[in-house]
Structures are given as structure tokens and as C-alpha cells.
Design an enzyme around this catalytic site. Structure first.
Site, PDB file in Angstrom:
ATOM      1  CE1 TYR A  99      50.758  36.861  42.652  1.00  0.00           C
ATOM      2  CE2 TYR A  99      50.536  36.183  44.938  1.00  0.00           C
ATOM      3  CZ  TYR A  99      50.002  36.776  43.807  1.00  0.00           C
ATOM      4  OH  TYR A  99      48.725  37.283  43.834  1.00  0.00           O
ATOM      5  CB  SER A 141      49.069  39.260  47.320  1.00  0.00           C
ATOM      6  OG  SER A 141      49.223  38.018  47.937  1.00  0.00           O
TER       7      SER A 141
HETATM    8  P1  NAD Z   1      43.406  36.305  36.475  1.00  0.00           P
HETATM    9  O1  NAD Z   1      44.460  35.381  36.000  1.00  0.00           O
HETATM   10  O2  NAD Z   1      41.996  35.852  36.476  1.00  0.00           O
HETATM   11  O3  NAD Z   1      43.475  37.655  35.646  1.00  0.00           O
HETATM   12  C1  NAD Z   1      44.666  38.248  35.251  1.00  0.00           C
HETATM   13  C2  NAD Z   1      44.402  38.977  33.939  1.00  0.00           C
HETATM   14  O4  NAD Z   1      45.596  39.654  33.587  1.00  0.00           O
HETATM   15  C3  NAD Z   1      44.054  38.048  32.773  1.00  0.00           C
HETATM   16  O5  NAD Z   1      42.925  38.532  32.074  1.00  0.00           O
HETATM   17  C4  NAD Z   1      45.300  38.070  31.903  1.00  0.00           C
HETATM   18  O6  NAD Z   1      45.013  37.932  30.505  1.00  0.00           O
HETATM   19  C5  NAD Z   1      45.860  39.444  32.217  1.00  0.00           C
HETATM   20  N1  NAD Z   1      47.294  39.503  31.993  1.00  0.00           N
HETATM   21  C6  NAD Z   1      48.226  38.594  32.350  1.00  0.00           C
HETATM   22  N2  NAD Z   1      49.439  38.983  31.960  1.00  0.00           N
HETATM   23  C7  NAD Z   1      49.276  40.180  31.352  1.00  0.00           C
HETATM   24  C8  NAD Z   1      50.172  41.082  30.726  1.00  0.00           C
HETATM   25  N3  NAD Z   1      51.489  40.832  30.639  1.00  0.00           N
HETATM   26  N4  NAD Z   1      49.662  42.215  30.200  1.00  0.00           N
HETATM   27  C9  NAD Z   1      48.336  42.474  30.246  1.00  0.00           C
HETATM   28  N5  NAD Z   1      47.442  41.652  30.824  1.00  0.00           N
HETATM   29  C10 NAD Z   1      47.911  40.517  31.366  1.00  0.00           C
HETATM   30  O7  NAD Z   1      43.878  36.778  37.922  1.00  0.00           O
HETATM   31  P2  NAD Z   1      43.057  37.339  39.164  1.00  0.00           P
HETATM   32  O8  NAD Z   1      42.920  36.265  40.158  1.00  0.00           O
HETATM   33  O9  NAD Z   1      41.856  38.081  38.717  1.00  0.00           O
HETATM   34  O10 NAD Z   1      44.140  38.343  39.764  1.00  0.00           O
HETATM   35  C11 NAD Z   1      44.115  39.729  39.536  1.00  0.00           C
HETATM   36  C12 NAD Z   1      45.129  40.379  40.473  1.00  0.00           C
HETATM   37  O11 NAD Z   1      44.789  40.065  41.824  1.00  0.00           O
HETATM   38  C13 NAD Z   1      46.560  39.886  40.271  1.00  0.00           C
HETATM   39  O12 NAD Z   1      47.444  40.952  40.517  1.00  0.00           O
HETATM   40  C14 NAD Z   1      46.711  38.847  41.356  1.00  0.00           C
HETATM   41  O13 NAD Z   1      48.054  38.661  41.707  1.00  0.00           O
HETATM   42  C15 NAD Z   1      45.923  39.513  42.467  1.00  0.00           C
HETATM   43  N6  NAD Z   1      45.486  38.583  43.525  1.00  0.00           N
HETATM   44  C16 NAD Z   1      44.648  37.550  43.272  1.00  0.00           C
HETATM   45  C17 NAD Z   1      44.269  36.739  44.329  1.00  0.00           C
HETATM   46  C18 NAD Z   1      43.343  35.589  44.123  1.00  0.00           C
HETATM   47  O14 NAD Z   1      43.067  34.877  45.099  1.00  0.00           O
HETATM   48  N7  NAD Z   1      42.837  35.393  42.924  1.00  0.00           N
HETATM   49  C19 NAD Z   1      44.740  36.980  45.617  1.00  0.00           C
HETATM   50  C20 NAD Z   1      45.596  38.042  45.827  1.00  0.00           C
HETATM   51  C21 NAD Z   1      45.960  38.859  44.781  1.00  0.00           C
END
Ligand code: NAD
Length: 279
Positions: free
Chosen positions: A176, A163
């Protein structure tokens, strides 16, 4: 020169958090290359729904698998299922992660003596939850699923999701930020440790994408940007939030043989957020 992602065809690829917003986009990218997909998620219903959709859209093998990335036994059970149905794991994308309001301060800076909502009022259980999900939730699947990559003639690949917080912590979300910073450090450590096994380990750092986990921080009920949301756009030279599909190319690049001499790095996919000084 191999100038396509053809080597990804039939590669057994595990994507944790694959049913999420960015995970879904990464799954679609691998499916379009003909990879064999295991979509590993806490939410089995969504994982299976996506797997079925990818099977019919791309005529590939894909399964939804239930697992908690924080629970070794659950990951071991998932691995057995994946090995039986798809074969040995060759690529792992550690996509599960996220933030939670319980690990968030309500003020950006402590401009008054008010303790409530400041660092001093942080709920340590909420802090642990977010830190563990983002750090141990990458460490444990790498330990369990990565074992399949040892001693293989074909090279293994691990891709972690970092991130912008790894480079500079955003206000309000110290757990985070600390966890994502640890992801970059761990990526370098594991890349070094596993290089003699021909296993490459890299990460990509998404900039700002509006998803369920951050919507409450960046948009108001009416869909307009909060002050924080507007600040993000102002800090992004490309002047917008990213679309989930924006991370597809970098994910495929880091997992395919096209990047066969690349290990231990983190690529920002951020519209220039990380390079901009703000002035
Ligand atoms: P999201 O919440 O849409 O998806 C996360 C998924 O992980 C969900 O399907 C959830 O059910 C699953 N999950 C959560 N806890 C879990 C566990 N203990 N075991 C198994 N599965 C689990 O999130 P996203 O926005 O798609 O983010 C995906 C990754 O990208 C994450 O690591 C997030 O930190 C990172 N990220 C996202 C952004 C953003 O702007 N969305 C920015 C930087 C980094």
C-alpha cells in the site's frame, strides 16, 4: 474573482470507488454543487443506491456504473455508458483503492528471527493485489476516462487519492505504501504530460479515517483503539481521526477553476499528521 464552486455545476464527474466511505463523501460534495455524477464502483448495488439518493437529495443527474478499475474493457464499457447518459467526462476522481490483510506483515519490526509474519513471509499475490489496485487502479481509469478531456476548450481535471504512506511508509503495509508513493510520483508525471492539454492533475492525501479497510488495524472488537490506533491519534496534532466529510472542501478546491493554476501537487488532509515530527 469567482469565489464559489459554481463552475462545477453540470460538469460530468466520474468518481471511482464512489460507493466507498470517502467516495460517498466526495460524491455528496460534487452533488451539492450540481455536478452530473457517474459513481463507478465494483459494487453496483451500492453505487446505484447512492446515485438514487443524490438524485432525490440534490435534484441532479447521477448514475451508478459497474466497473473494475483494473480491467480496461470494463472501464471502456463504463465510459460508453457514461458518455451516452451524461456526456463527455470533464472531471475524474480516482477514489478506488485500499489495503488488504493479505499484503500486511503481522509484526511492525523484525525484532526476532521468526520468519512467519515478517517481510520474508509476505504473500506476493496479496502484494500484487494491493499494489495494482492502488496504482494501476488509478492509471487505467486516467487512461480511459481522461481521453474525453483532450483538446477541449473546457479544462479537464484529474484528482488522485494518495495517503500519508506516500510521504513516510507506515509499518506493516509495504504494498500500500509503495503504491501510494507511486501515486504522488505519477500525479507529478501526468500533470506535466497533460499540462499542454489544459488538463490539471493533483492528489489529496487523507490522514487517518476509520473505515472498513483499516478498522481491523486500529480498533479492537469493543471499539477501543488498538495500540496502533492510539499511536495514530498521538501522532495527529489535532488529536483525532478524520471524518469523511473533512475531505470535501479540498476535493472541490482541486477540481474547480478556483485552483486553475494548480497542478502536480498533493494536499494532505490529515489533522497535521504529516507536519508533526512526533516530538
Ligand atoms: P472503501 O473501502 O470504503 O471504498 C473503496 C471503494 O472502492 C468501495 O466502494 C469498493 O467497492 C471500490 N472498489 C474496490 N476495488 C475496486 C475495483 N477494482 N474497481 C472498482 N471499484 C473498486 O475505502 P475508503 O476508505 O473510502 O478509501 C477510498 C480511497 O482513499 C482509497 O484510495 C484509499 O486508499 C484512500 N485512503 C483512505 C484512508 C482512510 O483512512 N480511509 C486514508 C488514506 C487514503
Amino acid at each position: 474573482m469567482n469565489n464559489t464552486f459554481a463552475d462545477l455545476k453540470n460538469k460530468v464527474t466520474v468518481i471511482t470507488g464512489g460507493a466507498g466511505v470517502l467516495g460517498n463523501s466526495i460524491c455528496n460534495a460534487f452533488a451539492s454543487c450540481g455536478s452530473k455524477l457517474a459513481i463507478v464502483d465494483l459494487n453496483l448495488e451500492n453505487a446505484e443506491k447512492l446515485a438514487n439518493q443524490l438524485v432525490s437529495d440534490y435534484n441532479i443527474e447521477a448514475i451508478g456504473v459497474s466497473a473494475n478499475v483494473l480491467n480496461k474493457e470494463s472501464l471502456k464499457e463504463a465510459k460508453t455508458k457514461i458518455n451516452n447518459q451524461l456526456g463527455a467526462i470533464e472531471i475524474l476522481v480516482n477514489g478506488a483503492g485500499g489495503n488488504h490483510p493479505k499484503a500486511t506483515t503481522s509484526v511492525e519490526q523484525m525484532v526476532s528471527d521468526e520468519i512467519e509474519g515478517s517481510f520474508f513471509d509476505l504473500d506476493i499475490e496479496g502484494f500484487d493485489f494491493v499494489f495494482d489496485l492502488n496504482f494501476k487502479g488509478t492509471l487505467l481509469p486516467s487512461m480511459i476516462f481522461g481521453k474525453d478531456m483532450i483538446g477541449k476548450e473546457n479544462k479537464g481535471v484529474i484528482l488522485n487519492i494518495s495517503s500519508m504512506n506516500a510521504f513516510k511508509p507506515l509499518t506493516k503495509i509495504p504494498a500500500y505504501s509503495a503504491a501510494k508513493s507511486s501515486i504522488n510520483n505519477f500525479t507529478e508525471w501526468l500533470a506535466t504530460h497533460l499540462a499542454p492539454q489544459n488538463i490539471r492533475v493533483n492528489s489529496l492525501a487523507p490522514g487517518f479515517f476509520i473505515t472498513d479497510q483499516n478498522r481491523f488495524l486500529v480498533t479492537n472488537q469493543d471499539g477501543s483503539f488498538t495500540e496502533r490506533g492510539q499511536k495514530i491519534v498521538n501522532g495527529t496534532p489535532m488529536n483525532k481521526f478524520g471524518k469523511p466529510d473533512d475531505i470535501q472542501g479540498t476535493s472541490l478546491y482541486l477540481c474547480s477553476d478556483i485552483s486553475s493554476f494548480v497542478t502536480g501537487i498533493c494536499i494532505p488532509v490529515d489533522g497535521g499528521y504529516n507536519c508533526f515530527s512526533g516530538v
